[in-house]
Design a protein around this motif. Structure first.
Motif, PDB file in Angstrom:
ATOM      1  N   TYR A 319       0.571  -1.078  -0.046  1.00  0.00           N
ATOM      2  CA  TYR A 319       0.053   0.017  -0.120  1.00  0.00           C
ATOM      3  C   TYR A 319       0.440   1.540   0.047  1.00  0.00           C
ATOM      4  O   TYR A 319       0.462   2.459  -0.663  1.00  0.00           O
ATOM      5  CB  TYR A 319      -0.730  -0.207   1.814  1.00  0.00           C
ATOM      6  N   LEU A 320       1.859   0.902   0.434  1.00  0.00           N
ATOM      7  CA  LEU A 320       2.859   2.275   0.228  1.00  0.00           C
ATOM      8  C   LEU A 320       3.835   3.242  -0.530  1.00  0.00           C
ATOM      9  O   LEU A 320       4.638   1.780  -0.577  1.00  0.00           O
ATOM     10  CB  LEU A 320       3.860   2.531   1.588  1.00  0.00           C
ATOM     11  N   THR A 321       4.663   3.686  -1.184  1.00  0.00           N
ATOM     12  CA  THR A 321       5.291   3.910  -1.892  1.00  0.00           C
ATOM     13  C   THR A 321       6.366   3.755  -1.711  1.00  0.00           C
ATOM     14  O   THR A 321       7.912   3.590  -2.173  1.00  0.00           O
ATOM     15  CB  THR A 321       4.990   5.350  -2.990  1.00  0.00           C
ATOM     16  N   LYS A 322       6.741   4.365  -0.191  1.00  0.00           N
ATOM     17  CA  LYS A 322       7.422   3.916   0.133  1.00  0.00           C
ATOM     18  C   LYS A 322       7.836   2.604   1.040  1.00  0.00           C
ATOM     19  O   LYS A 322       7.272   2.340   2.280  1.00  0.00           O
ATOM     20  CB  LYS A 322       8.413   5.287   1.612  1.00  0.00           C
ATOM     21  N   LYS A 323       8.724   1.596   0.145  1.00  0.00           N
ATOM     22  CA  LYS A 323       8.935   0.425   1.108  1.00  0.00           C
ATOM     23  C   LYS A 323       9.535   0.447   2.049  1.00  0.00           C
ATOM     24  O   LYS A 323      10.640   0.594   2.770  1.00  0.00           O
ATOM     25  CB  LYS A 323       8.889  -0.120  -0.313  1.00  0.00           C
ATOM     26  N   PRO A 324       8.644  -0.427   3.449  1.00  0.00           N
ATOM     27  CA  PRO A 324       9.855  -0.178   4.554  1.00  0.00           C
ATOM     28  C   PRO A 324      10.368  -1.878   3.970  1.00  0.00           C
ATOM     29  O   PRO A 324       9.616  -2.994   4.112  1.00  0.00           O
ATOM     30  CB  PRO A 324       8.561  -0.688   5.765  1.00  0.00           C
ATOM     31  N   THR A 325      11.678  -1.796   5.079  1.00  0.00           N
ATOM     32  CA  THR A 325      12.192  -3.070   5.125  1.00  0.00           C
ATOM     33  C   THR A 325      12.497  -3.266   6.705  1.00  0.00           C
ATOM     34  O   THR A 325      12.097  -2.531   7.388  1.00  0.00           O
ATOM     35  CB  THR A 325      13.129  -2.473   4.515  1.00  0.00           C
ATOM     36  N   ARG A 326      12.708  -4.763   6.931  1.00  0.00           N
ATOM     37  CA  ARG A 326      13.771  -4.393   8.625  1.00  0.00           C
ATOM     38  C   ARG A 326      14.570  -3.528   9.249  1.00  0.00           C
ATOM     39  O   ARG A 326      14.708  -3.328  10.073  1.00  0.00           O
ATOM     40  CB  ARG A 326      14.571  -6.309   8.414  1.00  0.00           C
ATOM     41  N   LYS A 327      15.535  -3.193   8.272  1.00  0.00           N
ATOM     42  CA  LYS A 327      16.311  -1.666   8.656  1.00  0.00           C
ATOM     43  C   LYS A 327      15.232  -0.800   9.230  1.00  0.00           C
ATOM     44  O   LYS A 327      15.830  -0.140  10.056  1.00  0.00           O
ATOM     45  CB  LYS A 327      17.807  -1.809   7.753  1.00  0.00           C
ATOM     46  N   ASP A 328      14.433  -0.419   8.630  1.00  0.00           N
ATOM     47  CA  ASP A 328      13.632   0.944   9.016  1.00  0.00           C
ATOM     48  C   ASP A 328      12.988   0.840  10.100  1.00  0.00           C
ATOM     49  O   ASP A 328      12.685   1.574  10.348  1.00  0.00           O
ATOM     50  CB  ASP A 328      13.035   1.081   7.975  1.00  0.00           C
ATOM     51  N   VAL A 329      12.916  -0.152  10.829  1.00  0.00           N
ATOM     52  CA  VAL A 329      11.923  -0.491  11.754  1.00  0.00           C
ATOM     53  C   VAL A 329      12.661   0.073  13.079  1.00  0.00           C
ATOM     54  O   VAL A 329      13.531  -0.777  13.241  1.00  0.00           O
ATOM     55  CB  VAL A 329      11.355  -2.422  11.872  1.00  0.00           C
ATOM     56  N   LEU A 330      12.080   0.793  13.241  1.00  0.00           N
ATOM     57  CA  LEU A 330      12.964   1.442  15.377  1.00  0.00           C
ATOM     58  C   LEU A 330      12.466   1.097  16.147  1.00  0.00           C
ATOM     59  O   LEU A 330      13.004   0.433  17.355  1.00  0.00           O
ATOM     60  CB  LEU A 330      12.189   3.203  14.962  1.00  0.00           C
ATOM     61  N   SER A 331      11.154   0.015  16.083  1.00  0.00           N
ATOM     62  CA  SER A 331      10.816  -1.045  17.374  1.00  0.00           C
ATOM     63  C   SER A 331      10.205  -1.815  16.354  1.00  0.00           C
ATOM     64  O   SER A 331       9.450  -1.289  15.986  1.00  0.00           O
ATOM     65  CB  SER A 331      10.755  -0.051  18.542  1.00  0.00           C
ATOM     66  N   VAL A 332       9.833  -3.053  17.126  1.00  0.00           N
ATOM     67  CA  VAL A 332       9.068  -4.289  16.998  1.00  0.00           C
ATOM     68  C   VAL A 332       8.377  -4.540  18.794  1.00  0.00           C
ATOM     69  O   VAL A 332       8.972  -5.062  19.620  1.00  0.00           O
ATOM     70  CB  VAL A 332       9.160  -4.829  16.557  1.00  0.00           C
ATOM     71  N   PHE A 333       7.650  -4.527  18.949  1.00  0.00           N
ATOM     72  CA  PHE A 333       6.588  -5.096  19.729  1.00  0.00           C
ATOM     73  C   PHE A 333       5.611  -5.998  20.267  1.00  0.00           C
ATOM     74  O   PHE A 333       4.336  -5.499  18.920  1.00  0.00           O
ATOM     75  CB  PHE A 333       6.594  -3.356  20.899  1.00  0.00           C
TER      76      PHE A 333
END
Length: 524
Positions: A319-333
């Motif tokens: 859905y997003l034009t800027k594709k998030p990858t694992r390195k973009d994740v600041l925190s996972v909870f």
């Protein structure tokens, strides 16, 4: 709120409580507010910190549940929409009237979701947050610049509530204390006391800080421990009651705000696994979630599975034009939902109702399982009504429907720094601490505006006892940026050591403990 020492002093001065609550999450704290506001002598024990478990790990929504409407669960939706409206009034400092947009890539979806959301809006009645609207693709593209435009047909906008879950839990603890309840964190219930007829009449509570143990007498014991409810039931000798607790894990990924680039949220109504997924602005970041994965081993720090992480990233990328990858994740909870189902139930967890269930064991133990943050007040009302019946207590009607929660003010939208809106009416007290010494305005991390004064305030007025308490739940840095939280930990430990009169070794150990925990919020 009074100090922890003050509450321990009250604990020892009261010979018998009307209500003893085990568990300091949404259900337990809501029950403490309800019971204390009815004039019942109330004590709450939390074995860790308030909202340490599921209640600080939600999707940060106060909502009726559009998905439940699609499932035909009108009763649950109507209850939740009423409670959403009441929370907007009673905790205005934490409540955000958030615009959500459903993007539609097939021509018929706009009409379908528009009709459903008109029903959703109608069910909220006088407590509606605003009208839903069918939007053309040009308007959707304007409001959501980061949304993929190819094949976009339309969008439907609607309003729902957003909040800070851990801060609401803290404010409920403060409200209960102001109403006379004894509220204690880091007090673990290690046993239940029974009379000669095997009826419950108290608990054994262990202070994890001092190692002191207390035998506390009470007329009614409430088990509000969420996914850990089975432990208390087994402590009480429970065999089978015709139901089972089915923990379901949901994870959330936190990204920079640029991935959404909007103050509007996205609601994806049907993912590949049949769930709803949200992309929501929160504390100047973006929260993406959630999943629904069965988890049979409840614990305080559940870990996101690789498959869950990849699912959320892939769905967001669709859905997003800027594709998030694992390195973009600041925190996972990750958090565990305490779902309740009949024995032998083989449904997928996403198909099990989010409604709650109240049970009374033969011993008189009153347990609550299931439910969700949005309906915490209504759940507490029903729970205390049942506790009054079980304990043959003097009845007084519920007082919480229009009870202002500690911190409740509605004029903090433009304060600086922006994150301080969560303090509500406590903001002046915080600013007073900050004005006492120039070092109190020192920031904890160069990329964030959290200050020394907020750590001091958390220790003095919010019962923070550990570095984790500050960085996970008094402010939300661990959930927003785990790496930054790790970097801030030594300074927070040093400030807390001074406030709590601890030595350097304590600060070093606290830092080490927190860093190990925070690593679990990072993606390798």
């Amino acid at each position: 709120m009074q100090t922890r020492a003050d509450h321990i002093s009250q604990l020892t001065s009261i010979q018998q409580f009307d209500i003893i609550i085990i568990g300091g999450g949404a259900s337990g704290l809501g029950a403490a507010v309800d019971a204390a506001s009815r004039g019942l002598k109330t004590v709450l024990f939390e074995g860790s910190d308030f909202a340490k478990g599921t209640s600080s790990r939600s999707t940060k929504l106060v909502h009726g549940g559009v998905r439940y409407l699609a499932q035909g669960n009108i009763k649950l939706v109507k209850e939740a929409l009423k409670e959403r409206g009441l929370l907007a009034q009673n905790a205005a400092h934490l409540f955000n009237n958030q615009t959500f947009i459903i993007p539609n890539y097939k021509w018929w979806q706009g009409y379908y979701y528009s009709f459903g959301l008109k029903v959703y809006e109608f069910l909220s009645g006088k407590l509606s947050l605003g009208k839903s609207r069918l939007l053309g693709k040009t308007k959707v593209a304007e409001l959501l610049p980061s949304l993929i435009k190819k094949n976009l047909s339309s969008g439907v906008s609607y309003r729902d509530g957003q909040f800070d879950d851990a801060r609401l839990a803290l404010n409920l603890a403060q409200t209960a204390a102001l109403k006379g309840a004894v509220i204690l964190n880091y007090f673990k219930v290690t046993g239940l006391l029974h009379d000669d007829n095997n009826s419950l009449n108290g608990v054994i509570a262990h202070d994890l800080e001092t190692e002191n143990t207390f035998h506390v007498n009470g007329k009614v014991i409430i088990n509000a421990t969420g996914v850990f409810a089975n432990k208390i039931l087994k402590m009480d000798g429970r065999k089978k009651d015709g139901f089972k607790i089915v923990p379901s894990q949901g994870i959330h990924l936190v990204l920079e705000a640029s991935f959404l680039d909007s103050d509007k949220a996205i609601m994806i109504p049907k993912t590949s696994d049949g769930r709803v997924l949200f992309v929501i602005p929160w504390h100047n970041k973006v929260v993406v979630g959630t999943t629904d994965t069965p988890n049979i081993k409840p614990n305080y720090e559940p870990k996101a599975l690789d498959a869950e992480i990849e699912f959320v990233l892939q769905t967001a990328s669709d859905y997003l034009t800027k594709k998030p990858t694992r390195k973009d994740v600041l925190s996972v909870f990750a958090g565990l939902r305490p779902l309740v189902a009949p024995e032998g139930n083989k449904q997928n967890t996403k198909e099990i109702s989010r409604g709650h269930k109240i049970m009374v064991s033969d011993s008189g133990l009153v347990s609550i399982v299931g439910g969700k943050w949005t309906t915490y007040r209504f759940m507490a009302e029903q729970l205390i009504d049942q506790a009054i019946i079980t304990g043959a207590l003097k009845y007084k009607t519920c007082q919480t429907e229009n009870l202002s929660i500690h911190g409740n003010v509605d004029n903090l939208l433009n304060i600086k720094p922006a994150h301080r809106y969560v303090y509500g009416s406590d903001l002046k007290a915080l600013e007073s601490i900050e004005s006492q010494h120039q070092n109190h305005a020192k920031i904890l991390h160069p990329n964030y505006e959290y200050t020394t004064s907020e750590v001091i305030f958390g220790v003095r007025h919010e019962m923070a006892r550990t570095v984790e308490d500050i960085l996970a739940r008094r402010n939300r840095l661990l959930f927003l940026d785990a790496k930054a939280a790790i970097e801030a930990a030594p300074l927070v430990a040093k400030i807390m050591a001074k406030e709590l009169k601890k030595d350097d070794a304590w600060a070093v150990e606290q830092t080490k403990t927190f860093v190990e925990l925070a690593k679990g919020y990072l993606i390798n």
